[in-house]
Write an enzyme that holds these catalytic residues in place. Structure first.
Site, PDB file in Angstrom:
ATOM      1  N   ASP A  60     118.168 -36.176  -8.673  1.00  0.00           N
ATOM      2  CA  ASP A  60     118.077 -37.515  -8.084  1.00  0.00           C
ATOM      3  C   ASP A  60     119.257 -38.341  -8.595  1.00  0.00           C
ATOM      4  O   ASP A  60     120.001 -37.898  -9.467  1.00  0.00           O
ATOM      5  CB  ASP A  60     116.744 -38.188  -8.444  1.00  0.00           C
ATOM      6  N   ASP A  62     120.575 -41.988 -10.143  1.00  0.00           N
ATOM      7  CA  ASP A  62     120.241 -43.262 -10.772  1.00  0.00           C
ATOM      8  C   ASP A  62     121.481 -44.148 -10.790  1.00  0.00           C
ATOM      9  O   ASP A  62     122.592 -43.667 -10.993  1.00  0.00           O
ATOM     10  CB  ASP A  62     119.759 -43.036 -12.209  1.00  0.00           C
ATOM     11  N   ASP A 140     119.882 -41.565 -24.383  1.00  0.00           N
ATOM     12  CA  ASP A 140     119.526 -40.540 -25.366  1.00  0.00           C
ATOM     13  C   ASP A 140     120.704 -39.640 -25.759  1.00  0.00           C
ATOM     14  O   ASP A 140     121.216 -39.727 -26.868  1.00  0.00           O
ATOM     15  CB  ASP A 140     118.290 -39.737 -24.915  1.00  0.00           C
TER      16      ASP A 140
HETATM   17  P1  ATP Z   1     116.867 -35.200 -14.741  1.00  0.00           P
HETATM   18  O1  ATP Z   1     116.577 -36.323 -13.782  1.00  0.00           O
HETATM   19  O2  ATP Z   1     117.776 -34.174 -14.229  1.00  0.00           O
HETATM   20  O3  ATP Z   1     115.650 -34.640 -15.361  1.00  0.00           O
HETATM   21  P2  ATP Z   1     118.109 -37.292 -16.247  1.00  0.00           P
HETATM   22  O4  ATP Z   1     119.090 -37.249 -17.378  1.00  0.00           O
HETATM   23  O5  ATP Z   1     118.556 -37.982 -15.013  1.00  0.00           O
HETATM   24  O6  ATP Z   1     117.674 -35.814 -15.967  1.00  0.00           O
HETATM   25  P3  ATP Z   1     115.933 -39.163 -16.260  1.00  0.00           P
HETATM   26  O7  ATP Z   1     114.616 -39.007 -16.910  1.00  0.00           O
HETATM   27  O8  ATP Z   1     116.026 -39.237 -14.782  1.00  0.00           O
HETATM   28  O9  ATP Z   1     116.805 -37.946 -16.812  1.00  0.00           O
HETATM   29  O10 ATP Z   1     116.614 -40.431 -16.923  1.00  0.00           O
HETATM   30  C1  ATP Z   1     117.831 -40.995 -16.440  1.00  0.00           C
HETATM   31  C2  ATP Z   1     118.704 -41.438 -17.594  1.00  0.00           C
HETATM   32  O11 ATP Z   1     118.028 -42.453 -18.355  1.00  0.00           O
HETATM   33  C3  ATP Z   1     119.017 -40.354 -18.601  1.00  0.00           C
HETATM   34  O12 ATP Z   1     120.128 -39.579 -18.211  1.00  0.00           O
HETATM   35  C4  ATP Z   1     119.291 -41.155 -19.852  1.00  0.00           C
HETATM   36  O13 ATP Z   1     120.586 -41.700 -19.838  1.00  0.00           O
HETATM   37  C5  ATP Z   1     118.302 -42.283 -19.735  1.00  0.00           C
HETATM   38  N1  ATP Z   1     117.031 -41.981 -20.425  1.00  0.00           N
HETATM   39  C6  ATP Z   1     115.929 -41.433 -19.880  1.00  0.00           C
HETATM   40  N2  ATP Z   1     114.946 -41.281 -20.793  1.00  0.00           N
HETATM   41  C7  ATP Z   1     115.435 -41.767 -21.941  1.00  0.00           C
HETATM   42  C8  ATP Z   1     114.903 -41.915 -23.260  1.00  0.00           C
HETATM   43  N3  ATP Z   1     113.664 -41.504 -23.551  1.00  0.00           N
HETATM   44  N4  ATP Z   1     115.695 -42.469 -24.193  1.00  0.00           N
HETATM   45  C9  ATP Z   1     116.950 -42.882 -23.896  1.00  0.00           C
HETATM   46  N5  ATP Z   1     117.498 -42.763 -22.690  1.00  0.00           N
HETATM   47  C10 ATP Z   1     116.774 -42.220 -21.709  1.00  0.00           C
HETATM   48 MG    MG Z   2     117.384 -38.382 -13.227  1.00  0.00          MG
END
Ligand code: ATP
Ligand code: MG
Length: 439
Positions: A60, A62, A140
């Site tokens: 997805d 963001d 993170d």
């Molecule tokens: P995917 O969607 O592929 O699982 P993602 O990295 O996009 O991976 P998301 O959960 O969609 O993960 O979160 C989007 C972004 O928000 C992350 O890439 C990170 O930068 C931030 N983020 C999400 N969860 C946390 C957290 N618990 N602590 C700090 N930053 C976070």
């Molecule tokens: Mg994501």
């Protein structure tokens, strides 16, 4: 490693990185451009940027911006604001949702400032907006903190994420990994998830605390952990993720009763049921077949259910009652840790409840079971048990054949045919039988 300072992020111009607009969904581009044309900053962030740079297709997209959620809403008709703790804008395009987050602050100063509260080192409120830099540094992992700027197509790197991406390394942002895990213990689960998903190594400074801080997961709301478990175990890499969670002792925090069972061999055999169940789920996802949390949790909690069930049987309980007790017990012990919503917990328990019933396949029973809404899942579950050597594979074969058989063959299988023949024979020889004598 690349040295980054507070004031000078690394900016990689368009000509020197792999991200092209062709890799970004049209809807995400629409959002980015409309924000930019509205006079705001707009960036693609997080997993979207990371995955494109790795040559993968993002799950997805963001977006991060300096526009407030209300300002975002004014720009998009198809926009909803969600979240109480930190408001996010969701821009809807049919089934695709682009999440737009206003830069969040407070990633740097650990002491409370009136708005950002810490309890046992855990952030319980962070609703402050911030600058782009602050937004980057509160994320993170470094590889999750890259920004693709729609204004000039550059990539902005505050935390050495590009170096880590090249090295295949997961590294928490900031000096002290322990603090970052304490702020949000779910980051430990995310470390494991990304290690499997990306095939990355967890940087050793970030890996060590995983062995010791698992207990912090007990402070996380069980409903959030349910969502995390699905992301961990039901997105195609469940087996890898499960093994890593076990390795760090994190699985024990989420599913202590199951973990306890897995630590002991069963009649001198290691218990492989969970591994097989997760491999099966991974395969189904790969084949784009449907999967359901009910089945996943039925697999995850089966070991304690099965052992309790066996103990109750040995205690002379009837099978159905024993299963009811065993499954109720396992489900209610899990709820305070990982909250399984009712709509999944009920079918999960039905899958279990059907297991002893599948062992009785004479007469009319199998026909009734076949029409049960949970039959298919219960049968798949039985196949897994047979594969794990826990029930006779003949039983599973019987059900496979029964489903494929036509009416006559089914009657043969359930003993109905012979009963019917006997009845007919009796009827055709009335004089010889003693039924007539009695009437
Ligand atoms: P995917 O969607 O592929 O699982 P993602 O990295 O996009 O991976 P998301 O959960 O969609 O993960 O979160 C989007 C972004 O928000 C992350 O890439 C990170 O930068 C931030 N983020 C999400 N969860 C946390 C957290 N618990 N602590 C700090 N930053 C976070
Ligand atoms: Mg994501």
């Amino acid at each position: 490693m690349h040295e980054t300072t507070r004031d000078s992020p690394l900016v990689i111009p368009r000509s020197e990185h792999q991200i092209s607009r062709a890799n970004i969904s049209e809807n995400a581009l629409k959002v980015l451009y409309r924000l930019k044309d509205g006079g705001y900053q707009a960036y693609l962030v997080g997993g979207g940027v990371r995955d494109i740079l790795l040559g993968r297709e993002p799950k997805d997209f963001d977006v991060a911006t300096d526009a407030t959620p209300e300002e975002v809403r004014r720009l998009f008709r198809n926009c909803r604001l969600i979240g109480r703790r930190f408001r996010l804008a969701h821009v809807h395009f049919g089934r695709e949702i682009i999440e737009v987050a206003t830069f969040r602050g407070g990633g740097r100063d650990e002491d409370t400032d009136g708005e950002r509260h810490l309890r046992n080192g855990m952030i319980v409120r962070d609703n402050l907006y911030g600058t782009r830099e602050e937004d980057a540094l509160r994320r993170d992992f470094s590889v999750n903190a890259l920004y693709y700027n729609i204004a000039d197509f550059s990539v902005i790197d505050y935390a050495g994420g590009l170096d880590d991406l090249r090295a295949g390394r997961l590294r928490l942002i900031g000096k002290d990994p322990q603090t970052r895990y304490r702020e949000d213990p779910v980051r430990m689960l995310r470390a494991v998830r990304f290690a499997c998903k990306l095939g990355f190594n967890i940087d050793s400074s970030c890996e060590q605390p995983l062995f010791t801080l698992g207990h912090l997961l007990r402070d996380i709301p069980p409903a959030r952990l349910f969502e995390e478990v699905l992301k961990l175990l039901q997105t195609g890499l469940g087996l890898c993720t499960f093994e890593k969670l076990r390795h760090y002792g994190l699985f024990a925090q989420l599913f202590p009763a199951t973990d306890e069972c897995l630590n002991h061999e069963d009649q001198d055999f290691p218990v492989t049921f969970v591994n097989r169940g997760l491999a099966n789920t991974d395969r189904r996802i790969q084949e784009e077949k449907p999967v359901t949390p009910a089945f996943l949790f039925a697999v995850l909690l089966w070991e304690p259910v099965r052992r309790r069930f066996a103990a109750l049987l040995a205690d002379d309980r009837a099978a159905n009652e024993a299963m009811l007790l065993a499954s109720g017990n396992a489900a209610s012990r899990e709820q305070p840790l990982v909250a399984i919503p009712k709509r999944f917990a009920l079918p999960m328990r039905e899958i279990w409840a059907m297991q002893p019933r599948l062992e009785q396949h004479e007469g009319k029973r199998p026909y009734r079971l076949l029409t049960h809404p949970r039959f298919r899942a219960a049968y798949d579950f039985l196949l897994l048990r047979a594969e794990a050597g826990e029930v006779d594979s003949e039983l599973a074969d019987w059900w496979t054949r029964f489903q494929e058989a036509n009416g006559r063959a089914r009657a043969e299988m359930t003993g109905e045919a012979t009963k019917g023949r006997r009845r007919r024979r009796r009827r055709s020889r009335p004089a010889a039988g003693n039924e007539t004598a009695g009437t």
